[in-house]
Write an enzyme that holds these catalytic residues in place. Structure first.
Site, mmCIF file in Angstrom:
data_model
loop_
_atom_site.group_PDB
_atom_site.id
_atom_site.type_symbol
_atom_site.label_atom_id
_atom_site.label_comp_id
_atom_site.label_asym_id
_atom_site.label_seq_id
_atom_site.Cartn_x
_atom_site.Cartn_y
_atom_site.Cartn_z
ATOM 1 N N LYS A 158 13.505 24.686 45.983
ATOM 2 C CA LYS A 158 13.873 24.241 47.332
ATOM 3 C C LYS A 158 13.844 25.393 48.328
ATOM 4 O O LYS A 158 13.532 25.190 49.499
ATOM 5 C CB LYS A 158 15.247 23.568 47.311
ATOM 6 C CG LYS A 158 15.190 22.205 46.644
ATOM 7 C CD LYS A 158 16.355 21.317 47.024
ATOM 8 C CE LYS A 158 16.164 19.938 46.404
ATOM 9 N NZ LYS A 158 17.391 19.161 46.319
ATOM 10 N N LYS A 168 11.465 11.564 46.117
ATOM 11 C CA LYS A 168 11.758 10.789 47.330
ATOM 12 C C LYS A 168 11.060 11.399 48.547
ATOM 13 O O LYS A 168 10.777 10.719 49.510
ATOM 14 C CB LYS A 168 13.264 10.848 47.628
ATOM 15 C CG LYS A 168 14.172 10.101 46.669
ATOM 16 C CD LYS A 168 15.628 10.309 47.125
ATOM 17 C CE LYS A 168 16.597 10.250 45.977
ATOM 18 N NZ LYS A 168 17.849 10.956 46.210
ATOM 19 N N LYS A 177 6.694 15.622 39.361
ATOM 20 C CA LYS A 177 7.757 14.611 39.339
ATOM 21 C C LYS A 177 7.636 13.677 40.551
ATOM 22 O O LYS A 177 7.330 14.139 41.653
ATOM 23 C CB LYS A 177 9.085 15.382 39.375
ATOM 24 C CG LYS A 177 10.325 14.554 39.397
ATOM 25 C CD LYS A 177 11.554 15.434 39.556
ATOM 26 C CE LYS A 177 11.949 15.565 41.002
ATOM 27 N NZ LYS A 177 13.305 16.044 41.237
#
Ligand code: TYM
Length: 338
Positions: free
Chosen positions: A120, A205, A202
């Protein structure tokens, strides 16, 4: 320890999900579906992790709306608010308070090693805030406050569970038995649903490619379209094997919906092409999530009920959380109010 599982005490299960967008079928098969299953035989607490969502600076009005939507989503899964405690994290003040105490029992180096923090920080290089760094400590507080035995999550959260255990263990060793050490509960299939466009990544969202992720509230038409354009390979044989990431992913999704194992799926699609297979997977997903979609549409019309249920959930969760918080405060030498 006083929190050991005994015949009189049902295991405590806790998990949470961030209200950053509508959940994907990755969230659903990796976590939410297991919440449903586990809610029968355990004392369950499920939360909307809205404090965690602040790390990416969401637009306030949008976040408020997404918190309610995620709360309604959890109820739509068929998790009964009478049998389970379903709450919004920030409405239970003990989470932020215990997180601070635990921050002081977490080593900088161990937090820095978290893969998700590293990922992140790279993705949001302009906003690497302290909250992002301390994110797993807040997650540890979520879990430890309720003395959870099991935490049903997808594979990507395993490392966060490990650090929660490490923090609990360090605290217990230094200050005496306070927290139960939680175990992750990671399903065998569906723990890592992959992107439909890049099956080495993966399903997320926040993927920028709209065809990569299937969301829980996508229309049946859109779900069908997304599966039809899923990336596969040129072998044209439905079988689970190394190097067939796209097909492996579709087989896992189909297995989650139907309960069939990979051998049975291979048999079912023997001699059939990928086109047929993709359509069947899409149909199975549409069928699987239809009841959730219907219940969600119904619940979103009743905001008063949602808010009342959220308040009741927060009250119940607070009562449990407060006991652990008081214990931890006492152990570290803080003055505990009556
Ligand atoms: P979040 O909101 O990113 O995801 C919610 C759950 O969905 C799982 N998941 C997946 N599973 C399979 N395949 C995928 N592609 C996939 N993507 C996501 C995640 O593993 C997770 O279980 N930090 C947590 C929220 C949290 C939490 C907690 C979880 C806050 N406090 C305490 C457990 C206990 C998170 O960001 O999940």
């Amino acid at each position: 320890m006083e929190n050991q599982v005994t015949p009189e005490r049902r295991p405590v299960v806790l998990s949470a999900i961030q209200p950053t967008s509508i959940p994907t079928i990755g969230n659903y098969f990796g976590a939410l579906k297991n919440w449903q299953t586990m809610s029968e035989d355990n004392d369950c607490l499920f939360a909307v992790a809205d404090l965690h969502a602040l790390t990416v600076h969401p637009e306030p009005a949008k976040l408020r709306q997404q918190i309610i939507e995620m709360y309604a989503t959890l109820l739509s899964l068929g998790l009964s608010p009478e049998k389970n405690i379903i709450f919004i994290q920030s409405m239970v003040h003990a989470h932020a308070e215990l997180a601070w105490i635990l921050d002081c029992y977490t080593m900088f180096g161990e937090a820095q090693r978290m893969t998700q923090f590293k990922d992140k920080s790279q993705k949001h290089a302009d906003n690497v805030n302290v909250g992002l760094f301390a994110y797993p400590v807040l997650m540890a507080a979520d879990i430890l406050l309720y003395q959870a035995d099991y935490v049903p999550v997808g594979a990507d959260q395993k490392q966060h569970l490990e650090i929660a255990r490490d923090i609990a263990e360090r605290f217990n060793n230094l200050r005496g038995a306070t927290f139960k050490l939680p175990e992750p509960y990671i399903g065998k299939i569906g723990a890592r649903v992959m992107s439909l466009q890049d099956p080495t990544q993966k399903m997320s969202k926040s993927d920028v490619n709209p065809k990569a992720s299937v969301f829980l509230f996508d229309s049946p038409d859109l779900i069908m379209k997304k599966f039809k354009s899923a990336v596969t390979d040129s072998e044209a044989q439905v079988r689970y094997a190394d190097g067939k990431d796209g097909i492996n992913n579709l087989m896992s999704i189909y297995s989650c919906c139907t309960g069939l194992d990979f051998d049975a799926i291979e048999k079912e699609f023997e001699g059939k092409g990928y086109g047929d297979f993709k359509v069947r997977v899409a149909e199975a997903v549409i069928e699987e999530i239809r009841p959730v979609q219907e219940e969600y549409a119904r619940l979103m019309k009743d905001k008063a009920f949602l808010m009342q249920t959220a308040n009741e959930g927060a009250e119940k969760a607070s009562r449990i959380a407060y006991r652990t918080l008081q214990k931890a405060k006492k152990k570290v030498g803080l003055i505990v109010d009556k």
